[in-house]
Enzyme design. Structure first.
Site: not given
Ligand code: NAP
Length: 247
Positions: A142, A156
């Protein structure tokens, strides 16, 4: 057919990566934590287009779940070519002074301990030192690793900083074992993670501060992940692609 395991692929960036990975010819493992229905829908979309995918429930904050997941991948696909350490969680936005140990446990076990253990299991299967065929690992870090996320989620950010160090060190450690390790650093991507942090409208609030003046789409991050996973990035290891709209 190459196999790609994506943690946290039931929604958001992970789901977009699964769909693009399948389009590019990978057999895809859609890992999820709780939302079996959403993971099933990702699998159905892939299979309906003639692709290959399975959903596997496993909590990446738990070592025994990780071991079970990799064993299931062995059983179903026989080999693994790419790991995408994508699953990540946020706590509610707050100052460090108000964070408790239970929160830190969850943030660090999911965002850094789990990815390290997933790397270990992937290396045991992919490394030429262990009889494997090589492969790639892509860590989803991130922009918070760079900004530190003050007033929102320093915990985080610190876990993502550790993920960046993991990427650099592991890339060098396994470079001559046929494995490349790289990372993407997204920011302001339109997914449900911001609601989990307590501010569903976070991107709207911040978009004026982003040079490209908009939030990003999960598919835009998936493109960078798939490039790093593929042979197209064959001379890159230990690198970071920022997908941050210019921030
Ligand atoms: P998201 O929409 O919140 O999706 C999270 C996913 O992770 C869901 O599929 C969830 O499964 C799964 N998950 C959560 N805890 C878990 C665990 N303990 N074991 C297995 N699966 C787990 O997240 P996102 O925004 O797509 O983010 C994906 C990655 O990108 C993350 O690492 C996040 O830190 C990073 N990121 C995102 C952003 C952003 O702006 N969105 C920015 C920087 C970095 P369930 O649905 O089954 O709960």
């Amino acid at each position: 057919m190459k196999t790609m395991l994506i943690t946290g692929a039931s929604r958001g960036i992970g789901a977009a990566t699964a769909l693009l990975g399948a389009e590019q010819g990978y057999a895809v493992v859609v890992n999820y934590l709780k939302n079996a229905e959403a993971a099933g829908q990702v699998v159905d979309r892939i299979v309906s287009k003639g692709g290959k995918a399975v959903a596997i429930q496993a909590d990446v904050s738990k070592e025994k779940d990780i071991l079970r997941m990799f064993n299931e991948v062995d059983r179903i696909f026989g080999s693994l070519h790419c790991l995408v350490n994508n699953a990540g969680v946020l706590g509610r936005q707050t100052r460090l002074v108000d964070m408790d140990g239970q929160r830190l446990e969850r943030i660090f076990s999911t965002n850094i301990v789990g990815p390290i253990l997933c790397c270990r299991e992937a290396i045991r299967r992919m490394s030429t030192r262990h009889g494997g065929q090589g492969g790639t690992i892509v860590n989803v870090s991130s922009i918070a690793a760079r900004s530190g996320a003050p007033f929102e989620y320093i915990d985080y950010a610190a876990a993502k900083g550790a993920l960046d160090s993991l990427t650099i060190g592991l890339a060098r450690e396994v470079a001559d074992e046929g494995i490349r390790v790289n990372a993407v650093r997204p920011a302001f991507i339109d997914t449900d993670i911001h609601a989990d942090g307590g501010e569903p409208g976070r991107i709207d609030r911040l978009k004026g501060t982003i040079p490209l003046k908009r939030g990003g789409r999960a598919e835009e991050v998936a493109e960078a992940i798939l490039w790093l996973a593929s042979d197209k990035s064959s001379y890159s290891t230990g690198i970071f692609i920022d997908v941050t709209g210019g921030r």
